[in-house]
Scaffold this active site. Structure first.
Site, PDB file in Angstrom:
ATOM      1  N   LYS A 121     -19.288  54.066  35.202  1.00 55.56           N
ATOM      2  CA  LYS A 121     -18.303  53.341  34.393  1.00 55.56           C
ATOM      3  C   LYS A 121     -18.173  53.894  32.977  1.00 55.56           C
ATOM      4  O   LYS A 121     -17.130  53.784  32.352  1.00 55.56           O
ATOM      5  CB  LYS A 121     -18.642  51.858  34.350  1.00 55.56           C
ATOM      6  CG  LYS A 121     -18.356  51.180  35.678  1.00 55.56           C
ATOM      7  CD  LYS A 121     -18.262  49.679  35.532  1.00 55.56           C
ATOM      8  CE  LYS A 121     -17.706  49.045  36.792  1.00 55.56           C
ATOM      9  NZ  LYS A 121     -18.653  49.064  37.923  1.00 55.56           N
ATOM     10  N   GLU A 156     -12.154  42.735  30.387  1.00 53.71           N
ATOM     11  CA  GLU A 156     -12.672  41.639  31.196  1.00 53.71           C
ATOM     12  C   GLU A 156     -13.784  42.227  32.064  1.00 53.71           C
ATOM     13  O   GLU A 156     -13.791  43.425  32.356  1.00 53.71           O
ATOM     14  CB  GLU A 156     -11.567  41.018  32.032  1.00 53.71           C
ATOM     15  CG  GLU A 156     -11.340  41.611  33.384  1.00 53.71           C
ATOM     16  CD  GLU A 156     -10.793  43.024  33.367  1.00 53.71           C
ATOM     17  OE1 GLU A 156     -11.383  43.854  34.075  1.00 53.71           O
ATOM     18  OE2 GLU A 156      -9.803  43.307  32.683  1.00 53.71           O
ATOM     19  N   SER A 209     -23.094  55.994  42.751  1.00 50.89           N
ATOM     20  CA  SER A 209     -22.344  55.529  41.574  1.00 50.89           C
ATOM     21  C   SER A 209     -23.186  54.830  40.519  1.00 50.89           C
ATOM     22  O   SER A 209     -22.789  54.773  39.355  1.00 50.89           O
ATOM     23  CB  SER A 209     -21.204  54.616  42.024  1.00 50.89           C
ATOM     24  OG  SER A 209     -21.708  53.534  42.782  1.00 50.89           O
TER      25      SER A 209
HETATM   26  C1  LIG Z   1     -18.426  48.688  39.220  1.00 47.63           C
HETATM   27  C2  LIG Z   1     -19.199  49.504  40.166  1.00 47.63           C
HETATM   28  C3  LIG Z   1     -18.635  49.955  41.388  1.00 47.63           C
HETATM   29  C4  LIG Z   1     -17.277  49.552  41.864  1.00 47.63           C
HETATM   30  O1  LIG Z   1     -16.197  49.990  41.087  1.00 47.63           O
HETATM   31  P1  LIG Z   1     -15.237  51.182  41.536  1.00 47.63           P
HETATM   32  O2  LIG Z   1     -14.111  51.088  40.585  1.00 47.63           O
HETATM   33  O3  LIG Z   1     -14.835  50.928  42.958  1.00 47.63           O
HETATM   34  O4  LIG Z   1     -16.007  52.430  41.406  1.00 47.63           O
HETATM   35  C5  LIG Z   1     -19.394  50.790  42.189  1.00 47.63           C
HETATM   36  N1  LIG Z   1     -20.649  51.151  41.847  1.00 47.63           N
HETATM   37  C6  LIG Z   1     -21.222  50.730  40.700  1.00 47.63           C
HETATM   38  C7  LIG Z   1     -22.617  51.166  40.401  1.00 47.63           C
HETATM   39  C8  LIG Z   1     -20.524  49.897  39.832  1.00 47.63           C
HETATM   40  O5  LIG Z   1     -21.113  49.471  38.698  1.00 47.63           O
END
Ligand SMILES: *Cc1c(COP(=O)(O)O)cnc(C)c1O
Length: 401
Positions: free
Chosen positions: A94, A116, A383
């Site tokens: 993010k 938000e 992610s």
């Molecule tokens: C917020 C988040 C997601 C989901 O958001 P996307 O916009 O689909 O990437 C996925 N993995 C993590 C670790 C997150 O914090």
């Protein structure tokens, strides 16, 4: 990025039949101003240099592409590689988007940032960047979410953001979104709305995709250096869709590279308690964009569920709906229980505690790998790291913290 990669969206913000700008008239000029400022920044080598320098020096990029040998050996099929977004500053992808848009807001002369947040991960990334760039930061968050995510609320406060509780409606993310839009309409002259995924009205899906594409650009270079060829599969979890789109988009024209997006199957698609908008949704309009949505027969948005807070959203980015439509990507659903298996599998084999969101992708990729030969390369977008989810996991597996 080449001009060819940026063909879509079209000038009206559409990816095929999805996307657009479904907003009140009062926001049209703000979205237009944002689009112009973004296109100008995107074409400015000085802006790009500033973004890439902070990605390097502040966020710790490039993140590694790690060959997960122990995981691959245990499964005994294809070779699995992990794109380590969990190692980026604040522990997830993010920050890439928050940093890019924070710089854009500054360039536009905006001094006040609003955002938000549901689970708080996006709020923390925005608060982080605002502290570093000396921008005022206000985060809207549902009352219910504030209760559930107290440590993220505390983090935001330490980063000197103001967290404004929203007590209307279901007191969760969608109410916080409404409140943020209300604030934006009122304070448009000095305020920048920093959206956290590839959702919302044009130009947000394009802007967030472009800043997250650093994931796929690095992956391409890294895999070419290591294996002298492109990967066979890219696998990523899909909430709003930003980490998946960031990985996929730079490979769009590489037809041999298959894309798999993994959605939250929750307690099972048949129970209705899930968040699989692409697998089980229908076309509709939510939060300013036309995409696949979870809605009932009369168009009411359904209540979603996922063990992973970041996947718990009834919509999805319009570009994913387009990828599904043209058959460029495949979307599947993985349940809460299966995601927990993926979570434990990575802990056991690699000594990496993943976030529950990418645990969905790990589970699916492991199943996929088992049926493929070793020379096939699968990249999983890891992610985020799992620290934020320890309470949820402890509860789910019946272990006391
Ligand atoms: C917020 C988040 C997601 C989901 O958001 P996307 O916009 O689909 O990437 C996925 N993995 C993590 C670790 C997150 O914090």
């Amino acid at each position: 990025m080449t001009a060819k990669d940026r063909q879509l969206p079209d000038s009206r913000g559409y990816f095929g039949q999805f996307g657009g700008k479904f907003v009140p008239e009062t926001l049209m000029s703000a979205l237009y101003e944002l689009e112009q400022a973004y296109l100008d920044a995107h074409a400015d080598p000085g802006f790009q240099q500033q973004y890439h320098q902070l990605c390097r020096e502040y966020s710790g990029r490039p993140t590694p592409l790690y060959p997960a040998q122990q995981l691959s050996a245990k499964i005994g099929g294809a070779t699995i590689l992990l794109k380590r977004e969990d190692l980026a500053h604040t522990g997830a992808h993010k920050i890439n988007n928050a940093l890019g848009q924070g710089l854009l807001a500054k360039r536009m002369g905006k001094t006040r940032i609003i955002a938000e947040t549901g689970a708080g991960q996006h709020g923390v990334a925005v608060a982080t960047v605002c502290a570093m760039l000396s921008l005022n930061c206000i985060i809207y968050m549902g009352d219910e979410d504030i209760q559930r995510q107290s440590s993220n609320v505390f983090r935001m406060k330490l980063l000197r953001a103001e967290v404004r509780p929203v007590s209307s409606g279901s007191r969760t993310l969608k109410d916080a979104i409404n409140e943020t839009i209300r604030d934006w309409v009122t304070n448009i002259h000095n305020t920048y709305y920093l959206l956290g995924s590839v959702v919302g009205p044009h130009p947000y899906p394009m802007i967030v995709r472009d800043f997250q594409s650093i994931i796929g650009q690095e992956t391409k270079e890294q895999v070419m250096t290591m294996y002298h060829r492109l990967p066979d599969y890219l696998v990523a979890c899909v909430g709003g869709g930003s980490n998946a789109m960031g990985l996929f988009h730079p490979f769009f024209h590489e037809k041999g590279v298959k894309f798999i997006g993994v959605e939250a199957g929750g307690q099972g698609l048949e129970t209705g308690h899930h968040a699989a908008s692409l697998v089980a949704g229908r076309t509709g309009v939510l939060h300013g964009t036309k995409s696949q949505l979870l809605q009932d027969k009369s168009g009411q948005i359904l209540v979603t569920h996922s063990i992973a807070p970041g996947l718990d959203y009834p919509g999805v980015g319009p570009e994913h709906s387009y990828y599904k439509d043209i058959g460029r990507a495949t979307y599947v659903a993985v349940t809460d229980a299966q995601a927990l298996e993926g979570f434990r599998l990575l802990c056991d084999t690699e000594g990496i505690i993943p976030a529950l969101e990418p645990a969905h992708a790990i589970y699916y990729a492991a199943k996929l790998a088992a049926d493929l030969p070793q020379n096939q390369l699968i990249v999983i977008n890891l992610s985020g790291r799992g620290d934020k989810d320890l309470d949820i996991v402890a509860k789910a597996i019946g272990m006391d913290l």
